[in-house]
Design a protein around this motif. Sequence first.
Motif, mmCIF file in Angstrom:
data_model
loop_
_atom_site.group_PDB
_atom_site.id
_atom_site.type_symbol
_atom_site.label_atom_id
_atom_site.label_comp_id
_atom_site.label_asym_id
_atom_site.label_seq_id
_atom_site.Cartn_x
_atom_site.Cartn_y
_atom_site.Cartn_z
ATOM 1 N N ILE A 1 34.202 35.497 60.498
ATOM 2 C CA ILE A 1 35.523 35.159 59.956
ATOM 3 C C ILE A 1 35.443 34.967 58.444
ATOM 4 C CG2 ILE A 1 37.308 33.363 59.912
ATOM 5 C CD1 ILE A 1 36.696 32.928 62.925
ATOM 6 N N ARG A 2 34.424 34.236 57.996
ATOM 7 C CA ARG A 2 34.240 34.002 56.554
ATOM 8 C C ARG A 2 34.032 35.318 55.813
ATOM 9 N NH1 ARG A 2 29.057 30.580 54.352
ATOM 10 N NH2 ARG A 2 28.458 32.184 52.863
ATOM 11 N N HIS A 3 33.224 36.213 56.403
ATOM 12 C CA HIS A 3 32.940 37.505 55.770
ATOM 13 C C HIS A 3 34.193 38.366 55.672
ATOM 14 C CE1 HIS A 3 31.492 41.740 55.772
ATOM 15 N NE2 HIS A 3 30.684 41.248 54.857
ATOM 16 N N GLN A 4 34.995 38.373 56.733
ATOM 17 C CA GLN A 4 36.221 39.173 56.743
ATOM 18 C C GLN A 4 37.248 38.661 55.728
ATOM 19 O OE1 GLN A 4 37.353 38.938 60.875
ATOM 20 N NE2 GLN A 4 36.007 40.615 61.505
ATOM 21 N N LYS A 5 37.288 37.343 55.554
ATOM 22 C CA LYS A 5 38.257 36.739 54.639
ATOM 23 C C LYS A 5 37.866 36.878 53.169
ATOM 24 C CE LYS A 5 40.382 33.129 57.521
ATOM 25 N NZ LYS A 5 40.521 31.651 57.684
ATOM 26 N N ALA A 6 36.563 37.118 52.921
ATOM 27 C CA ALA A 6 36.031 37.071 51.556
ATOM 28 C C ALA A 6 36.775 37.984 50.589
ATOM 29 C CB ALA A 6 34.544 37.415 51.568
ATOM 30 N N SER A 7 37.174 39.181 51.054
ATOM 31 C CA SER A 7 37.814 40.150 50.163
ATOM 32 C C SER A 7 39.338 40.065 50.182
ATOM 33 C CB SER A 7 37.386 41.576 50.549
ATOM 34 O OG SER A 7 37.767 41.851 51.892
ATOM 35 N N THR A 8 39.892 39.150 50.963
ATOM 36 C CA THR A 8 41.351 39.002 51.058
ATOM 37 C C THR A 8 41.846 38.016 49.998
ATOM 38 O OG1 THR A 8 41.247 37.136 52.606
ATOM 39 C CG2 THR A 8 41.199 39.373 53.549
ATOM 40 N N PRO A 9 43.160 38.058 49.663
ATOM 41 C CA PRO A 9 43.718 37.078 48.725
ATOM 42 C C PRO A 9 43.463 35.637 49.163
ATOM 43 C CG PRO A 9 45.292 38.845 49.111
ATOM 44 C CD PRO A 9 44.162 39.064 50.069
ATOM 45 N N GLU A 10 43.534 35.389 50.467
ATOM 46 C CA GLU A 10 43.278 34.044 50.995
ATOM 47 C C GLU A 10 41.834 33.623 50.725
ATOM 48 O OE1 GLU A 10 43.076 31.649 55.265
ATOM 49 O OE2 GLU A 10 43.752 33.736 55.226
ATOM 50 N N GLY A 11 40.904 34.573 50.917
ATOM 51 C CA GLY A 11 39.489 34.285 50.695
ATOM 52 C C GLY A 11 39.189 34.024 49.233
ATOM 53 N N LYS A 12 39.815 34.808 48.343
ATOM 54 C CA LYS A 12 39.592 34.642 46.905
ATOM 55 C C LYS A 12 40.231 33.348 46.390
ATOM 56 C CE LYS A 12 39.147 39.587 45.910
ATOM 57 N NZ LYS A 12 37.699 39.517 45.745
ATOM 58 N N ASP A 13 41.324 32.926 47.045
ATOM 59 C CA ASP A 13 42.024 31.724 46.604
ATOM 60 C C ASP A 13 41.193 30.465 46.821
ATOM 61 O OD1 ASP A 13 44.539 30.370 45.676
ATOM 62 O OD2 ASP A 13 44.401 29.473 47.669
ATOM 63 N N ARG A 14 40.292 30.483 47.803
ATOM 64 C CA ARG A 14 39.498 29.286 48.090
ATOM 65 C C ARG A 14 38.326 29.121 47.126
ATOM 66 N NH1 ARG A 14 34.980 30.848 51.322
ATOM 67 N NH2 ARG A 14 34.825 28.835 52.373
ATOM 68 N N ILE A 15 38.020 30.161 46.349
ATOM 69 C CA ILE A 15 36.900 30.123 45.407
ATOM 70 C C ILE A 15 37.305 29.353 44.146
ATOM 71 C CG2 ILE A 15 35.357 31.524 43.984
ATOM 72 C CD1 ILE A 15 34.803 31.804 46.961
ATOM 73 N N ILE A 16 36.366 28.600 43.595
ATOM 74 C CA ILE A 16 36.582 27.908 42.319
ATOM 75 C C ILE A 16 36.038 28.792 41.203
ATOM 76 C CG2 ILE A 16 36.005 25.861 40.940
ATOM 77 C CD1 ILE A 16 37.951 25.394 43.329
ATOM 78 N N TYR A 17 36.953 29.304 40.380
ATOM 79 C CA TYR A 17 36.565 30.172 39.264
ATOM 80 C C TYR A 17 36.465 29.363 37.971
ATOM 81 C CZ TYR A 17 37.647 34.017 42.442
ATOM 82 O OH TYR A 17 37.668 34.865 43.523
ATOM 83 N N THR A 18 35.655 29.873 37.040
ATOM 84 C CA THR A 18 35.493 29.182 35.753
ATOM 85 C C THR A 18 36.589 29.551 34.765
ATOM 86 O OG1 THR A 18 34.123 30.934 34.784
ATOM 87 C CG2 THR A 18 32.980 29.206 36.041
ATOM 88 N N GLY A 19 37.214 30.712 34.962
ATOM 89 C CA GLY A 19 38.181 31.199 33.982
ATOM 90 C C GLY A 19 37.529 31.999 32.876
ATOM 91 N N ILE A 20 36.188 32.094 32.906
ATOM 92 C CA ILE A 20 35.452 32.948 31.967
ATOM 93 C C ILE A 20 35.202 34.266 32.688
ATOM 94 C CG2 ILE A 20 33.342 33.191 30.597
ATOM 95 C CD1 ILE A 20 33.163 30.106 30.613
ATOM 96 N N THR A 21 35.914 35.300 32.278
ATOM 97 C CA THR A 21 35.988 36.551 33.038
ATOM 98 C C THR A 21 34.620 37.145 33.357
ATOM 99 O OG1 THR A 21 38.103 36.996 31.973
ATOM 100 C CG2 THR A 21 37.063 38.830 33.119
ATOM 101 N N ASN A 22 33.758 37.264 32.355
ATOM 102 C CA ASN A 22 32.443 37.878 32.580
ATOM 103 C C ASN A 22 31.615 37.082 33.574
ATOM 104 O OD1 ASN A 22 33.018 39.937 30.839
ATOM 105 N ND2 ASN A 22 31.913 39.079 29.094
ATOM 106 N N PHE A 23 31.696 35.765 33.474
ATOM 107 C CA PHE A 23 30.933 34.900 34.389
ATOM 108 C C PHE A 23 31.447 35.076 35.818
ATOM 109 C CE2 PHE A 23 29.850 31.112 36.695
ATOM 110 C CZ PHE A 23 28.628 30.700 36.188
ATOM 111 N N ASP A 24 32.765 35.032 35.993
ATOM 112 C CA ASP A 24 33.347 35.134 37.339
ATOM 113 C C ASP A 24 33.111 36.509 37.957
ATOM 114 O OD1 ASP A 24 34.254 32.516 37.268
ATOM 115 O OD2 ASP A 24 36.173 33.063 36.363
ATOM 116 N N ASN A 25 33.144 37.558 37.141
ATOM 117 C CA ASN A 25 32.869 38.905 37.651
ATOM 118 C C ASN A 25 31.408 39.036 38.099
ATOM 119 O OD1 ASN A 25 35.477 39.715 37.170
ATOM 120 N ND2 ASN A 25 35.030 40.741 35.239
ATOM 121 N N LYS A 26 30.517 38.393 37.369
ATOM 122 C CA LYS A 26 29.089 38.489 37.660
ATOM 123 C C LYS A 26 28.704 37.681 38.891
ATOM 124 C CE LYS A 26 24.625 39.173 36.527
ATOM 125 N NZ LYS A 26 23.988 40.497 36.496
ATOM 126 N N PHE A 27 29.239 36.442 38.977
ATOM 127 C CA PHE A 27 28.776 35.512 40.012
ATOM 128 C C PHE A 27 29.802 35.239 41.103
ATOM 129 C CE2 PHE A 27 26.394 34.499 36.139
ATOM 130 C CZ PHE A 27 25.102 34.705 36.597
#
Length: 284
Positions: A24-50
């Motif tokens: 379930i976690r793997h399937q959700k990872a690429s969905t908007p719901e899955g991305k919404d649960r992630i804490i991003y830094t707001g630094i584009t290069n960092f978030d794209n990399k990690f």
Amino acid sequence: YKITDTSKTYKSRDISEIVASFEIRHQKASTPEGKDRIIYTGITNFDNKFGGFEPGKFIVIGARPSMGKSSLAFQIALHNIKRNKGVVIDSLEMSSEDALMRMIAQENQESISDLLSGYIKDLNSFKKTLKYFSNNKYLHIDDKVLTFSQLKSKFLKIKRARDKAGLPTNVWIIDHIGYVKTNWKFKRHEELSIGSKMLKELAKELGITIIVLSQLNRTVTDRKGLAKNKPQMSDLKDSGSLEEDADYIVFPHRDSYFESKEKNIIENPVNDAIIIVDKNRNGP
């Protein structure tokens, strides 16, 4: 054995349940719901990399004084309250007003020295930002210095109140761990070790992202050779447990800071910085 037996209160999950949960976690990872649960830094290069920080992760941001660790933490806080993520900041090094001032300076691209002297570049933008923070329910700042157990109790109390009010609590930032009071029963490194493991367990248990700031040992300023002044995990002050427990260890670093000290010159007001990720448990 009968006293310590927890079989009646604890039930292990079958491997098939764990597989189903991962699927379930793997399937959700690429969905908007899955991305919404992630804490991003707001630094584009960092978030794209990690890919940002997953809930349940324990992050350590380490640096020498004035290197930018608080700025990086406040950047993460600012970015996530705009995403309607609940952020709790325990500002142990500076007052709540100073922490807010730093965030206003970052948001409005203002100089902290200008704000301290009462000068503002853009009055309309300043008033708009003050109103934004005043009405923001996603940010909570506290500055009372406590022990680890007291901090945990206070945080859980805040979280319960936010849960009751229908507000999320996604990120807990502690700035910085060196200011946490030491219990008289323990030596400093023992207290930090206990606190580090407590925070790691709490992040996993509650499914929140906990970010702790830490000073580095003075030895980093005297290092010679290829590594020179680049920080590394062993430089984290007072506690080897931070190295073990952290899912990410992140070092903001400016070569210009050390060059200015070496040459006895004043560092420019604005300088390039790098972010060194010295530990990433599940990635590069």
